[in-house]
Design a protein around this motif. Structure first.
Motif, PDB file in Angstrom:
ATOM      1  N   ARG A  56       0.886  -1.173   0.000  1.00  0.00           N
ATOM      2  CA  ARG A  56       0.000   0.000   0.000  1.00  0.00           C
ATOM      3  C   ARG A  56       0.916   1.213   0.000  1.00  0.00           C
ATOM      4  N   LEU A  57       0.901   1.970  -1.105  1.00  0.00           N
ATOM      5  CA  LEU A  57       1.875   3.041  -1.307  1.00  0.00           C
ATOM      6  C   LEU A  57       1.227   4.413  -1.132  1.00  0.00           C
ATOM      7  N   GLY A  58       1.771   5.179  -0.207  1.00  0.00           N
ATOM      8  CA  GLY A  58       1.341   6.547  -0.015  1.00  0.00           C
ATOM      9  C   GLY A  58       2.250   7.505  -0.768  1.00  0.00           C
ATOM     10  N   GLY A  59       2.047   8.785  -0.545  1.00  0.00           N
ATOM     11  CA  GLY A  59       2.846   9.803  -1.196  1.00  0.00           C
ATOM     12  C   GLY A  59       2.004  10.893  -1.810  1.00  0.00           C
ATOM     13  N   HIS A  60       0.914  10.499  -2.438  1.00  0.00           N
ATOM     14  CA  HIS A  60      -0.020  11.494  -2.940  1.00  0.00           C
ATOM     15  C   HIS A  60      -0.704  12.186  -1.764  1.00  0.00           C
ATOM     16  N   THR A  61      -1.022  13.452  -1.931  1.00  0.00           N
ATOM     17  CA  THR A  61      -1.688  14.207  -0.863  1.00  0.00           C
ATOM     18  C   THR A  61      -3.162  14.444  -1.156  1.00  0.00           C
ATOM     19  N   GLY A  62      -3.691  13.709  -2.108  1.00  0.00           N
ATOM     20  CA  GLY A  62      -5.109  13.789  -2.440  1.00  0.00           C
ATOM     21  C   GLY A  62      -5.565  12.457  -2.996  1.00  0.00           C
ATOM     22  N   PRO A  63      -6.849  12.311  -3.292  1.00  0.00           N
ATOM     23  CA  PRO A  63      -7.353  11.073  -3.875  1.00  0.00           C
ATOM     24  C   PRO A  63      -6.588  10.684  -5.136  1.00  0.00           C
ATOM     25  N   VAL A  64      -6.311   9.397  -5.290  1.00  0.00           N
ATOM     26  CA  VAL A  64      -5.638   8.896  -6.487  1.00  0.00           C
ATOM     27  C   VAL A  64      -6.728   8.560  -7.501  1.00  0.00           C
ATOM     28  N   LYS A  65      -6.691   9.217  -8.660  1.00  0.00           N
ATOM     29  CA  LYS A  65      -7.770   9.113  -9.623  1.00  0.00           C
ATOM     30  C   LYS A  65      -7.527   8.059 -10.701  1.00  0.00           C
ATOM     31  N   PHE A  69      -0.238   0.396 -15.689  1.00  0.00           N
ATOM     32  CA  PHE A  69       1.063  -0.240 -15.876  1.00  0.00           C
ATOM     33  C   PHE A  69       1.637   0.152 -17.236  1.00  0.00           C
ATOM     34  N   SER A  70       2.962   0.198 -17.319  1.00  0.00           N
ATOM     35  CA  SER A  70       3.603   0.318 -18.616  1.00  0.00           C
ATOM     36  C   SER A  70       3.498  -1.029 -19.323  1.00  0.00           C
ATOM     37  N   PRO A  71       3.395  -1.036 -20.640  1.00  0.00           N
ATOM     38  CA  PRO A  71       3.255  -2.311 -21.360  1.00  0.00           C
ATOM     39  C   PRO A  71       4.404  -3.290 -21.150  1.00  0.00           C
ATOM     40  N   ASP A  72       5.612  -2.802 -20.848  1.00  0.00           N
ATOM     41  CA  ASP A  72       6.724  -3.722 -20.599  1.00  0.00           C
ATOM     42  C   ASP A  72       6.719  -4.297 -19.184  1.00  0.00           C
ATOM     43  N   GLY A  73       5.798  -3.824 -18.342  1.00  0.00           N
ATOM     44  CA  GLY A  73       5.647  -4.380 -17.007  1.00  0.00           C
ATOM     45  C   GLY A  73       6.667  -3.932 -15.993  1.00  0.00           C
ATOM     46  N   CYS A  74       7.514  -2.982 -16.337  1.00  0.00           N
ATOM     47  CA  CYS A  74       8.554  -2.538 -15.410  1.00  0.00           C
ATOM     48  C   CYS A  74       8.090  -1.411 -14.497  1.00  0.00           C
ATOM     49  N   LEU A  75       7.155  -0.605 -14.963  1.00  0.00           N
ATOM     50  CA  LEU A  75       6.737   0.589 -14.253  1.00  0.00           C
ATOM     51  C   LEU A  75       5.219   0.626 -14.112  1.00  0.00           C
ATOM     52  N   PHE A  76       4.764   1.464 -13.212  1.00  0.00           N
ATOM     53  CA  PHE A  76       3.369   1.868 -13.210  1.00  0.00           C
ATOM     54  C   PHE A  76       3.303   3.331 -12.799  1.00  0.00           C
ATOM     55  N   ALA A  77       2.215   3.973 -13.141  1.00  0.00           N
ATOM     56  CA  ALA A  77       2.043   5.395 -12.862  1.00  0.00           C
ATOM     57  C   ALA A  77       0.715   5.622 -12.170  1.00  0.00           C
ATOM     58  N   ARG A  92      10.429  -2.942  -7.065  1.00  0.00           N
ATOM     59  CA  ARG A  92      10.753  -2.464  -5.717  1.00  0.00           C
ATOM     60  C   ARG A  92       9.596  -1.721  -5.054  1.00  0.00           C
ATOM     61  N   ALA A  93       8.494  -1.525  -5.783  1.00  0.00           N
ATOM     62  CA  ALA A  93       7.356  -0.747  -5.283  1.00  0.00           C
ATOM     63  C   ALA A  93       7.843   0.594  -4.729  1.00  0.00           C
ATOM     64  N   LYS A  94       8.680   1.264  -5.514  1.00  0.00           N
ATOM     65  CA  LYS A  94       9.320   2.502  -5.080  1.00  0.00           C
ATOM     66  C   LYS A  94       9.030   3.622  -6.073  1.00  0.00           C
ATOM     67  N   CYS A  95       8.762   4.813  -5.537  1.00  0.00           N
ATOM     68  CA  CYS A  95       8.524   5.967  -6.393  1.00  0.00           C
ATOM     69  C   CYS A  95       9.842   6.443  -6.999  1.00  0.00           C
ATOM     70  N   LEU A  96       9.886   6.516  -8.320  1.00  0.00           N
ATOM     71  CA  LEU A  96      11.089   6.951  -9.021  1.00  0.00           C
ATOM     72  C   LEU A  96      11.088   8.446  -9.291  1.00  0.00           C
ATOM     73  N   ARG A  97       9.895   9.004  -9.537  1.00  0.00           N
ATOM     74  CA  ARG A  97       9.823  10.400  -9.943  1.00  0.00           C
ATOM     75  C   ARG A  97       8.431  10.946  -9.711  1.00  0.00           C
ATOM     76  N   VAL A  98       8.367  12.211  -9.349  1.00  0.00           N
ATOM     77  CA  VAL A  98       7.096  12.928  -9.238  1.00  0.00           C
ATOM     78  C   VAL A  98       7.044  13.942 -10.370  1.00  0.00           C
ATOM     79  N   LEU A  99       6.043  13.835 -11.220  1.00  0.00           N
ATOM     80  CA  LEU A  99       5.894  14.718 -12.375  1.00  0.00           C
ATOM     81  C   LEU A  99       4.887  15.813 -12.051  1.00  0.00           C
ATOM     82  N   LYS A 100       5.314  17.055 -12.239  1.00  0.00           N
ATOM     83  CA  LYS A 100       4.472  18.200 -11.925  1.00  0.00           C
ATOM     84  C   LYS A 100       4.272  19.063 -13.160  1.00  0.00           C
ATOM     85  N   GLY A 101       3.205  19.825 -13.161  1.00  0.00           N
ATOM     86  CA  GLY A 101       2.935  20.718 -14.276  1.00  0.00           C
ATOM     87  C   GLY A 101       1.465  21.010 -14.465  1.00  0.00           C
TER      88      GLY A 101
END
Length: 287
Positions: A56-65, A69-77, A92-101
């Motif tokens: 169960r991964l936290g980090g977002h400060t609001g509801p996750v909408k 998964f990426s098609p190669d199965g390595c990542l998810f967003a 690793r179930a680890k956040c790699l990057r936070v994208l803002k904009g």
């Protein structure tokens, strides 16, 4: 999935440790992991076969909408009302990057088939990925999907239109098709493996399009409230749709016939997804 095989509500497995509404669900390409996004601000990973909660991964400060998964199965967003996108390493179930904009809630995400590009859209009426900024819808964007060829991106908006954007290198950053016909907000859309495009709307209807010629193939009618989520089966034999009324419908979209209506165990059906093998169908709900 065999297009003639019936679906039984009695064969239900519950993934029930969320602390808020489930807004989105997605299977990993190998079908072994189920990803769910919740209003409680967390992303959940489940072992599909056993139903065991992996993380169960936290980090977002609001509801996750939204989650995907990426098609190669390595990542998810994951995307959130907190106006950010988080990119995660699956192993690793680890956040790699936070994208803002984005300036408002990010409602939809889509990986390109080669897993190298990520598109996002939200309530700020903008869609795009790090290579391009796509602007033109007149209201919030709630859905998006890359075409199987990777040459175009479809977006659905509360302005009741679907736009298809040309992403080929060297082409102008303008949409080259607009699909009209819905009379309500576009809430969901998805491509089939062969390139057909389905769109679901608050007008309670689902449209199946041939995007190559901007042609409406068939209209699926039968939901009594708006359509929240749609998914083609991997063999393209069926289309599943989830609605606000708490029902899941399974369609023979080539004829427009509803094959199954699954109900009785759901409140609001926010999301539906097939496993990659097409043998199972999962839905996410408000309870």
């Amino acid at each position: 999935m065999n297009s003639r095989a019936p679906l039984f509500v009695g064969k239900v497995k519950f993934f029930g440790r969320h602390r808020g509404e489930v807004n989105c669900s997605a299977f990993s390409p190998d079908g072994q992991t189920l990803l769910t996004a919740s209003d409680d601000g967390c992303v959940y990973g489940w072992e599909t076969k056993s139903g065991q909660l992996l993380w169960r991964l936290g980090g977002h400060t609001g509801p996750v909408k939204f989650c995907r998964f990426s098609p190669d199965g390595c990542l998810f967003a994951s995307s959130s009302c907190d106006r950010t996108i988080r990119l995660w390493d699956l192993s690793r179930a680890k956040c790699l990057r936070v994208l803002k904009g984005h300036q408002r809630s990010v409602e939809t995400l889509s990986f390109s088939p080669d897993s190298r590009q990520l598109a996002s859209g939200g309530w700020d009426k903008q869609s795009g990925h790090k290579l391009r900024h796509l602007e033109g819808h007149h209201d919030s964007i709630q859905s998006s999907d890359f075409s199987p060829s990777e040459n175009s991106l479809a977006t659905g908006s509360w302005d009741s239109t679907v736009r298809i954007w040309d992403l080929r290198v060297g082409t102008p950053v303008v949409f080259h098709q607009e699909l009209e016909g819905h009379s309500g907000n576009i809430s969901c859309l998805c491509y089939s493996p062969s390139g057909l495009l389905a769109s679901g709307s608050w007008d309670k209807n689902i449209h199946i399009w041939n995007p190559n010629i901007s042609s409406l193939i068939v209209q699926l009618k039968g939901h009594v409230t708006w359509v929240n989520s749609i998914a083609f089966s991997p063999d393209e034999g069926q289309l599943a749709s989830a609605s606000y009324s708490g029902t899941i419908k399974v369609w023979d979209y080539k004829t427009g016939k509803c094959l199954e209506t699954l109900k009785g165990v759901l409140d609001v059906a926010h999301t539906c997804a097939y496993t990659p093998q097409g043998r199972l169908l999962v839905s996410g709900t408000a309870v």
